[in-house]
Design a protein around this motif. Structure first.
Motif, PDB file in Angstrom:
ATOM      1  N   GLU A  22       0.834  -1.204   0.000  1.00  0.00           N
ATOM      2  CA  GLU A  22       0.000   0.000   0.000  1.00  0.00           C
ATOM      3  C   GLU A  22       0.870   1.256   0.000  1.00  0.00           C
ATOM      4  O   GLU A  22       0.575   2.226  -0.715  1.00  0.00           O
ATOM      5  CB  GLU A  22      -0.924   0.004   1.219  1.00  0.00           C
ATOM      6  N   GLY A  25       2.183   1.866  -3.409  1.00  0.00           N
ATOM      7  CA  GLY A  25       1.160   2.470  -4.257  1.00  0.00           C
ATOM      8  C   GLY A  25       1.010   3.957  -4.020  1.00  0.00           C
ATOM      9  O   GLY A  25       0.839   4.741  -4.967  1.00  0.00           O
ATOM     10  N   ARG A  29       1.447   6.892  -6.842  1.00  0.00           N
ATOM     11  CA  ARG A  29       0.424   7.893  -7.149  1.00  0.00           C
ATOM     12  C   ARG A  29       0.988   9.308  -6.985  1.00  0.00           C
ATOM     13  O   ARG A  29       0.689  10.214  -7.775  1.00  0.00           O
ATOM     14  CB  ARG A  29      -0.787   7.679  -6.250  1.00  0.00           C
ATOM     15  N   LEU A  70      -1.148  -1.852  -9.556  1.00  0.00           N
ATOM     16  CA  LEU A  70      -0.625  -0.516  -9.297  1.00  0.00           C
ATOM     17  C   LEU A  70       0.033   0.069 -10.549  1.00  0.00           C
ATOM     18  O   LEU A  70      -0.119   1.261 -10.841  1.00  0.00           O
ATOM     19  CB  LEU A  70       0.385  -0.557  -8.150  1.00  0.00           C
ATOM     20  N   GLU A  73      -2.811   1.012 -12.856  1.00  0.00           N
ATOM     21  CA  GLU A  73      -3.530   2.199 -12.355  1.00  0.00           C
ATOM     22  C   GLU A  73      -2.757   3.498 -12.629  1.00  0.00           C
ATOM     23  O   GLU A  73      -3.345   4.503 -13.038  1.00  0.00           O
ATOM     24  CB  GLU A  73      -3.758   2.057 -10.848  1.00  0.00           C
ATOM     25  N   THR A  74      -1.455   3.454 -12.405  1.00  0.00           N
ATOM     26  CA  THR A  74      -0.649   4.680 -12.516  1.00  0.00           C
ATOM     27  C   THR A  74      -0.046   4.873 -13.902  1.00  0.00           C
ATOM     28  O   THR A  74       0.471   5.958 -14.203  1.00  0.00           O
ATOM     29  CB  THR A  74       0.484   4.665 -11.481  1.00  0.00           C
TER      30      THR A  74
END
Length: 287
Positions: A22, A25, A29, A70, A73-74
């Motif tokens: 986490e 991540g 971000r 991750l 997502e990024t």
């Protein structure tokens, strides 16, 4: 092809007792928002789950899938350090220290098993036997190695001979020999005219002091002991120019290695060097 490519090394606080995914991540971000020119992130060795063998997973694994998500997502290339990989066998499970290369679509494009576990201190971890390079389309070729691998110059030389222009090198060093590793990293970059990006962790993941060296042997950045984001814009044309003209327009070690007049017998027949056998077994000192 593009010449410049943004890479961020993450010198992160690593815990051996909880998952660090986490936190990874959150770093990714933050980088996506603050440094939109960065296209790849590199974490330290064993950053996702820490250095306990009990965290070993059979690949493809749940943690690897979380990391892949991750990356998707990024939209970043992700080198998440490494994880302990468990390979099940009737003769007994085998543990490797394995790095995954994940593209911005969340796909696993390569895996690399650390060749040189830190023996005799890592005697329960098996060594891999395959080198790993991968291409970033329209950018260039990257090579990966892990921690103790770089103490063996053959590893970096082989990756460069395979075309690597940047070496991504996660490490987990918490010992008093970190100053030597900084020298090895710089020498590796100069001898091979390559970017060498060596990222250590902090806390349970190391004592920091990450370092980035360019293909001329210049230190672009050296960290202290705390958490840090290290965004670097690498110039692949600089690598290509140095290799054509020579390091700082002087020595051309890659061409000289290619055109050498000598053979290295030590690699062809280790039995020809009985002195090596006289050093004794590879065990921890007890006196």
């Amino acid at each position: 092809m593009l010449s410049n490519f943004g890479i961020a090394g993450i010198q992160m606080q690593v815990s051996a007792f909880t998952s660090n995914v986490e936190q990874m991540g959150n770093y990714m971000r933050h980088i996506r928002m603050r440094y939109p020119w960065v296209k790849m992130v590199l974490f330290s060795e064993l950053a996702p789950l820490g250095p306990k063998h009990s965290t070993a997973e059979v690949f493809p694994s749940q943690t690897e899938a979380q990391l892949a998500e991750l990356a998707r997502e990024t939209g970043l290339w992700l080198i998440p350090g490494s994880l302990f990989e468990r390979v099940e066998s009737p003769e007994g499970d085998v543990i490797y220290n394995t790095l995954s290369v994940i593209n911005p679509q969340g796909q696993i494009v390569a895996r690399y098993r650390k060749m040189f576990p830190f023996r005799p201190y890592e005697k329960s971890v098996a060594g891999g036997n395959e080198f790993c390079v991968f291409d970033v389309p329209e950018v260039g070729r990257f090579g990966v190695s892990i921690c103790y691998d770089m103490w063996f110059p053959e590893t970096t030389r082989t990756l460069v001979a395979m075309g690597a222009e940047v070496i991504l090198h996660p490490t987990m060093t918490d010992t008093i020999d970190r100053d030597i590793e900084l020298s090895i990293a710089r020498a590796s970059a100069a001898q091979n005219q390559v970017y060498f990006i060596d990222i250590n962790g902090v806390g349970d993941g190391g004592i920091g002091r990450s370092i980035v060296i360019d293909p001329s042997g210049y230190v672009l950045h050296q960290s202290e002991a705390g958490p840090e984001i290290i965004p670097i814009d690498v110039d692949l044309e600089k690598v290509r120019r140095e290799r054509r003209r020579g390091l700082r327009s002087l020595g051309q070690p890659l061409k000289s290695f290619r055109d050498r007049d000598c053979n290295f017998t030590v690699y062809q027949d280790t039995t020809a060097f009985p002195y090596l056998d006289s050093l004794g077994p590879l065990v921890k000192p007890d006196d």
